[in-house]
Design a protein around this motif. Structure first.
Motif, PDB file in Angstrom:
ATOM      1  N   HIS A   1     -38.986  -5.251  37.194  1.00 38.90           N
ATOM      2  CA  HIS A   1     -38.285  -5.292  35.911  1.00 38.90           C
ATOM      3  C   HIS A   1     -39.283  -5.120  34.784  1.00 38.90           C
ATOM      4  N   GLN A   2     -38.906  -4.318  33.805  1.00 37.41           N
ATOM      5  CA  GLN A   2     -39.705  -4.116  32.604  1.00 37.41           C
ATOM      6  C   GLN A   2     -38.828  -4.367  31.388  1.00 37.41           C
ATOM      7  N   PRO A   3     -39.258  -5.221  30.475  1.00 34.72           N
ATOM      8  CA  PRO A   3     -38.522  -5.349  29.223  1.00 34.72           C
ATOM      9  C   PRO A   3     -38.667  -4.057  28.421  1.00 34.72           C
ATOM     10  N   THR A   4     -37.637  -3.697  27.698  1.00 36.10           N
ATOM     11  CA  THR A   4     -37.683  -2.552  26.794  1.00 36.10           C
ATOM     12  C   THR A   4     -37.206  -3.008  25.424  1.00 36.10           C
ATOM     13  N   ALA A   5     -37.368  -2.165  24.436  1.00 33.82           N
ATOM     14  CA  ALA A   5     -36.937  -2.510  23.080  1.00 33.82           C
ATOM     15  C   ALA A   5     -35.436  -2.795  23.034  1.00 33.82           C
ATOM     16  N   ALA A   6     -34.671  -2.109  23.871  1.00 32.52           N
ATOM     17  CA  ALA A   6     -33.208  -2.269  23.861  1.00 32.52           C
ATOM     18  C   ALA A   6     -32.709  -3.330  24.833  1.00 32.52           C
ATOM     19  N   GLY A   7     -33.505  -3.709  25.820  1.00 32.67           N
ATOM     20  CA  GLY A   7     -33.054  -4.660  26.833  1.00 32.67           C
ATOM     21  C   GLY A   7     -34.033  -4.721  27.983  1.00 32.67           C
ATOM     22  N   GLY A   8     -33.810  -3.883  28.991  1.00 34.51           N
ATOM     23  CA  GLY A   8     -34.710  -3.882  30.134  1.00 34.51           C
ATOM     24  C   GLY A   8     -34.427  -2.748  31.099  1.00 34.51           C
ATOM     25  N   ARG A   9     -35.361  -2.551  31.998  1.00 30.99           N
ATOM     26  CA  ARG A   9     -35.242  -1.537  33.047  1.00 30.99           C
ATOM     27  C   ARG A   9     -35.520  -2.203  34.377  1.00 30.99           C
ATOM     28  N   LEU A  10     -34.522  -2.142  35.266  1.00 27.51           N
ATOM     29  CA  LEU A  10     -34.655  -2.683  36.609  1.00 27.51           C
ATOM     30  C   LEU A  10     -34.786  -1.515  37.578  1.00 27.51           C
ATOM     31  N   THR A  11     -35.880  -1.509  38.320  1.00 25.74           N
ATOM     32  CA  THR A  11     -36.102  -0.492  39.343  1.00 25.74           C
ATOM     33  C   THR A  11     -35.919  -1.150  40.701  1.00 25.74           C
ATOM     34  N   ILE A  12     -35.046  -0.552  41.500  1.00 27.18           N
ATOM     35  CA  ILE A  12     -34.724  -1.080  42.822  1.00 27.18           C
ATOM     36  C   ILE A  12     -35.112  -0.022  43.849  1.00 27.18           C
ATOM     37  N   LYS A  13     -35.949  -0.409  44.795  1.00 20.88           N
ATOM     38  CA  LYS A  13     -36.340   0.498  45.874  1.00 20.88           C
ATOM     39  C   LYS A  13     -35.837  -0.090  47.181  1.00 20.88           C
ATOM     40  N   VAL A  14     -35.170   0.749  47.957  1.00 22.33           N
ATOM     41  CA  VAL A  14     -34.645   0.325  49.252  1.00 22.33           C
ATOM     42  C   VAL A  14     -35.138   1.303  50.303  1.00 22.33           C
ATOM     43  N   ALA A  15     -35.649   0.782  51.390  1.00 23.69           N
ATOM     44  CA  ALA A  15     -36.090   1.602  52.512  1.00 23.69           C
ATOM     45  C   ALA A  15     -35.539   0.982  53.787  1.00 23.69           C
ATOM     46  N   ASP A  16     -35.061   1.834  54.682  1.00 20.89           N
ATOM     47  CA  ASP A  16     -34.601   1.328  55.972  1.00 20.89           C
ATOM     48  C   ASP A  16     -35.296   2.097  57.083  1.00 20.89           C
ATOM     49  N   SER A  17     -35.276   1.534  58.274  1.00 18.62           N
ATOM     50  CA  SER A  17     -35.959   2.150  59.415  1.00 18.62           C
ATOM     51  C   SER A  17     -35.062   3.137  60.165  1.00 18.62           C
ATOM     52  N   GLY A  18     -33.941   3.498  59.577  1.00 13.61           N
ATOM     53  CA  GLY A  18     -33.039   4.472  60.194  1.00 13.61           C
ATOM     54  C   GLY A  18     -33.563   5.898  60.059  1.00 13.61           C
ATOM     55  N   SER A  19     -32.803   6.821  60.610  1.00 14.29           N
ATOM     56  CA  SER A  19     -33.228   8.229  60.632  1.00 14.29           C
ATOM     57  C   SER A  19     -32.927   8.983  59.353  1.00 14.29           C
ATOM     58  N   GLY A  20     -32.279   8.345  58.373  1.00 12.50           N
ATOM     59  CA  GLY A  20     -31.998   9.000  57.104  1.00 12.50           C
ATOM     60  C   GLY A  20     -30.716   9.801  57.142  1.00 12.50           C
ATOM     61  N   PHE A  21     -30.468  10.531  56.058  1.00 11.34           N
ATOM     62  CA  PHE A  21     -29.262  11.347  55.959  1.00 11.34           C
ATOM     63  C   PHE A  21     -29.505  12.439  54.935  1.00 11.34           C
ATOM     64  N   ASP A  22     -28.692  13.467  54.971  1.00 11.66           N
ATOM     65  CA  ASP A  22     -28.802  14.551  54.001  1.00 11.66           C
ATOM     66  C   ASP A  22     -27.992  14.184  52.767  1.00 11.66           C
ATOM     67  N   TRP A  23     -28.633  13.524  51.811  1.00 11.33           N
ATOM     68  CA  TRP A  23     -27.959  13.039  50.620  1.00 11.33           C
ATOM     69  C   TRP A  23     -27.440  14.177  49.746  1.00 11.33           C
ATOM     70  N   ARG A  24     -27.973  15.371  49.907  1.00 14.99           N
ATOM     71  CA  ARG A  24     -27.509  16.520  49.107  1.00 14.99           C
ATOM     72  C   ARG A  24     -26.075  16.906  49.474  1.00 14.99           C
ATOM     73  N   ARG A  25     -25.664  16.621  50.700  1.00 10.09           N
ATOM     74  CA  ARG A  25     -24.311  16.972  51.156  1.00 10.09           C
ATOM     75  C   ARG A  25     -23.283  15.889  50.854  1.00 10.09           C
TER      76      ARG A  25
END
Length: 121
Positions: free
Chosen positions: A54-78
């Motif tokens: 989390h980073q405070p900003t002049a307007a409020g804040g920015r929350l960055t969420i990173k998620v990683a799993d051990s699965g084989s993934g997927f074609d998110w473009r489709r």
């Protein structure tokens, strides 16, 4: 809502290898969750990692969420479906994330995602 969607996708599709297309009817929806329960009881391994910054900003804040799993993934473009054109039982997750977040970026084979949520006070 954002964290829930990211975690659910990692669990259901990454680790348990479930297909949302199975939720094509009320009966299919029920089968999907029965299969999910079976796989949760028999899944021997798998990892989901959640990282928050989390980073405070002049307007409020920015929350960055990173998620990683051990699965084989997927074609998110489709998996692009506009929310207003989705009348089915599934397939709204990515569109919902993109609507709520400032950015959603998939990495590698699709089993890692970074979502940025900017909020205002």
């Amino acid at each position: 809502m954002i964290v829930n969607e990211l975690f659910s996708n990692a669990l259901d599709h990454g680790l348990l290898q479930l297909d949302s297309a199975d939720k094509d009817s009320p009966e299919g929806f029920l089968r999907f969750y029965e299969l999910k329960q079976q796989r949760l009881q028999t899944q021997a391994h798998g990892k989901i990692r959640l990282l928050f910054a989390h980073q405070p900003t002049a307007a409020g804040g920015r929350l960055t969420i990173k998620v990683a799993d051990s699965g084989s993934g997927f074609d998110w473009r489709r998996c692009r479906t506009e929310l207003q054109h989705n009348f089915g039982y599934s397939g709204r997750g990515i569109a919902l994330l993109e609507k709520l977040c400032s950015s959603v970026t998939y990495h590698g084979c699709g089993n890692r995602v970074t979502a940025v949520f900017d909020w205002q006070a």
